[in-house]
Design a protein around this motif. Sequence first.
Motif, short mmCIF file in Angstrom:
data_model
loop_
_atom_site.label_atom_id
_atom_site.label_comp_id
_atom_site.label_asym_id
_atom_site.label_seq_id
_atom_site.Cartn_x
_atom_site.Cartn_y
_atom_site.Cartn_z
N UNK A 70 82.99 47.39 -31.78
CA UNK A 70 81.95 47.20 -30.78
C UNK A 70 82.26 46.01 -29.88
N UNK A 71 82.76 44.94 -30.47
CA UNK A 71 83.04 43.77 -29.64
C UNK A 71 84.23 44.01 -28.73
N UNK A 72 85.35 44.44 -29.29
CA UNK A 72 86.58 44.52 -28.51
C UNK A 72 86.58 45.67 -27.50
N UNK A 73 85.84 46.73 -27.79
CA UNK A 73 85.85 47.88 -26.89
C UNK A 73 84.64 47.92 -25.95
N UNK A 74 83.66 47.07 -26.22
CA UNK A 74 82.44 47.14 -25.41
C UNK A 74 81.96 45.76 -24.93
N UNK A 75 81.62 44.87 -25.84
CA UNK A 75 81.02 43.59 -25.44
C UNK A 75 81.99 42.71 -24.66
N UNK A 76 83.24 42.67 -25.10
CA UNK A 76 84.21 41.71 -24.58
C UNK A 76 84.44 41.86 -23.09
N UNK A 77 84.36 43.07 -22.58
CA UNK A 77 84.72 43.34 -21.19
C UNK A 77 83.57 43.10 -20.21
N UNK A 78 82.36 42.92 -20.73
CA UNK A 78 81.20 42.90 -19.85
C UNK A 78 81.08 41.58 -19.08
N UNK B 250 76.17 53.24 -29.75
CA UNK B 250 76.05 51.82 -30.06
C UNK B 250 76.76 50.96 -29.03
N UNK B 251 77.89 51.45 -28.52
CA UNK B 251 78.62 50.70 -27.50
C UNK B 251 77.80 50.53 -26.24
N UNK B 252 77.04 51.57 -25.87
CA UNK B 252 76.16 51.46 -24.70
C UNK B 252 75.08 50.42 -24.93
N UNK B 253 74.52 50.37 -26.13
CA UNK B 253 73.50 49.36 -26.45
C UNK B 253 74.09 47.96 -26.32
N UNK B 254 75.27 47.76 -26.85
CA UNK B 254 75.93 46.45 -26.77
C UNK B 254 76.20 46.06 -25.32
N UNK B 255 76.68 47.00 -24.53
CA UNK B 255 76.94 46.71 -23.11
C UNK B 255 75.65 46.40 -22.36
N UNK B 256 74.59 47.11 -22.71
CA UNK B 256 73.30 46.86 -22.06
C UNK B 256 72.80 45.46 -22.37
N UNK B 257 72.82 45.06 -23.63
CA UNK B 257 72.33 43.73 -24.02
C UNK B 257 73.22 42.64 -23.43
N UNK B 258 74.51 42.91 -23.35
CA UNK B 258 75.44 41.92 -22.82
C UNK B 258 75.26 41.68 -21.33
N UNK B 259 74.93 42.73 -20.57
CA UNK B 259 74.90 42.59 -19.11
C UNK B 259 73.92 43.51 -18.41
N UNK B 260 73.93 44.81 -18.74
CA UNK B 260 73.21 45.78 -17.92
C UNK B 260 71.70 45.55 -17.88
N UNK B 261 71.12 45.16 -19.01
CA UNK B 261 69.67 44.96 -19.04
C UNK B 261 69.25 43.82 -18.13
N UNK B 262 69.98 42.71 -18.17
CA UNK B 262 69.66 41.60 -17.28
C UNK B 262 69.85 42.00 -15.82
N UNK B 263 70.89 42.78 -15.56
CA UNK B 263 71.16 43.28 -14.21
C UNK B 263 69.95 44.04 -13.68
#
Length: 476
Positions: A18-26, A453-466
């Motif tokens: 989840x971190x390396x394929x999703x969170x890290x790039x956001x 789960x990757x979408x959830x991680x990406x959302x919390x990392x950036x998309x939701x705030x956006x």
Amino acid sequence: MALLNEDFLLTNEPAKKLFHEHAEKMPIIDYHCHLDPKDIYENKNYPNITRIWLNDGNAGDHYKWRLERANGVPEELITGDGDEYQKFLAWAKTIDRAIGNPLYEWTHLELKRFFGIDEVFNEKSAPAIWKKANALLQTDDFKPRSLIRNANVKVVCTTDDPASDLHYHKLLKAEEKENGFKVLPAMRPDNLVRINQGNYGEYMDKLSDVSGVKISDLASLTKALEQRFTFFASMGGSLSDHGLNTYHYADATDDEFNAIMAKARQDNSQLTDDEINKYQTKLLKVLMRLNQKFGWTMQYHMNVLRNANGPMFRKLGADTGWDSMGSQPGIAGEMMKLMSAMSEEDGIPKTIFYSTNPNDWMELATGMQSFQGDGVQKLQLGCAWWFNDTRDGMHDQLNILAQQSLLPNFVGMLTDSRSFLSYTRHEYFRRVLCNLIGEWVTTGQVPEDYDYLGKIVEDISYNNAHDYFGFFDKKD
């Protein structure tokens, strides 16, 4: 195992994926910090790592200063005029004693991510690190704007008094496309809310001058504040931020408010607790209405014991390391009284609650659920704040939010920092987040579905705030 290896804080295979394929790039949206827009605009190289890391003029990182005092470092080498290399060595000696403290990990993470220095920081390694870091700091890549860009930051929200002319925000707005990131103001009316602190009359005169409205009562104050909201919004502002060290709900009539304001203009040292509570409650209601009218998000940072060391506060001033976790019982319940009163007029804006005392989190998380609505998760439990932005603090806040609300809608992390090197805190948070969700995968609590789960991680990392804060046009 190497210090801060690629999987640090990630204790299970789902977390690593989840971190390396999703969170890290956001990218990063830093919606609350204390950076000075003047420093961003002037874009000057720092002369050495002490100045960007520990103490630059009157500003600095009081997280670090508190730790140094605990290690017996003399004030001359903390906030004083001591030699800057000796200050750096004092920090190295302190970090060598700081295992288990998040500053130990943050310090090494900043060295590794920004400077490419992948070794243990201590008194022995400090001379070589000083030399390498200082050489890099003289390059274009280490000017403030480059540091922001290279950390993949898309928005920086500073903390600005309503009376500010936002001079440097205007200049930065004109260069926004060239910079590749936004620098936006967030209104922080502490000087207005804390009626019993500072020179209230002088501040009200200043606010009158800048707004063009002579403030004499509640009606004129509301008009002046609406002018400031309009001005901040023209500079891209869509957030306000309110430091409530303590808070007690108390209703007041307009006449009572006007009398309290007049009394404070003459001598705010004579205000009673009841008068302070009535003034703050009435003013917060005005500010809530304005936040809702302008479509802003209102943040409450609460329950803090500030400036506990009287002699050192008088010597060095605020924000120099004399604060601690607050202990006001029932402050969350007092906030729910305010929410209830404003729900009578449908006057609750988007809201984020933070408290330095984790004992408040459950009450805030459950209380806010009584006021949700309007087609969005309008109220949020803010990220683990200040003394709680540790691995355990983040873990506990995320668990409470997940169990009492909807974690996938969370707007995520902020730096709350005065340093251009603090963006690694977002990485730290994302690792804790991924590890928690990974634990749920391993215990069978959630499906091992990495698209989901990757979408959830990406959302919390950036998309939701956006999406939540409205910093961008829909096409951005």
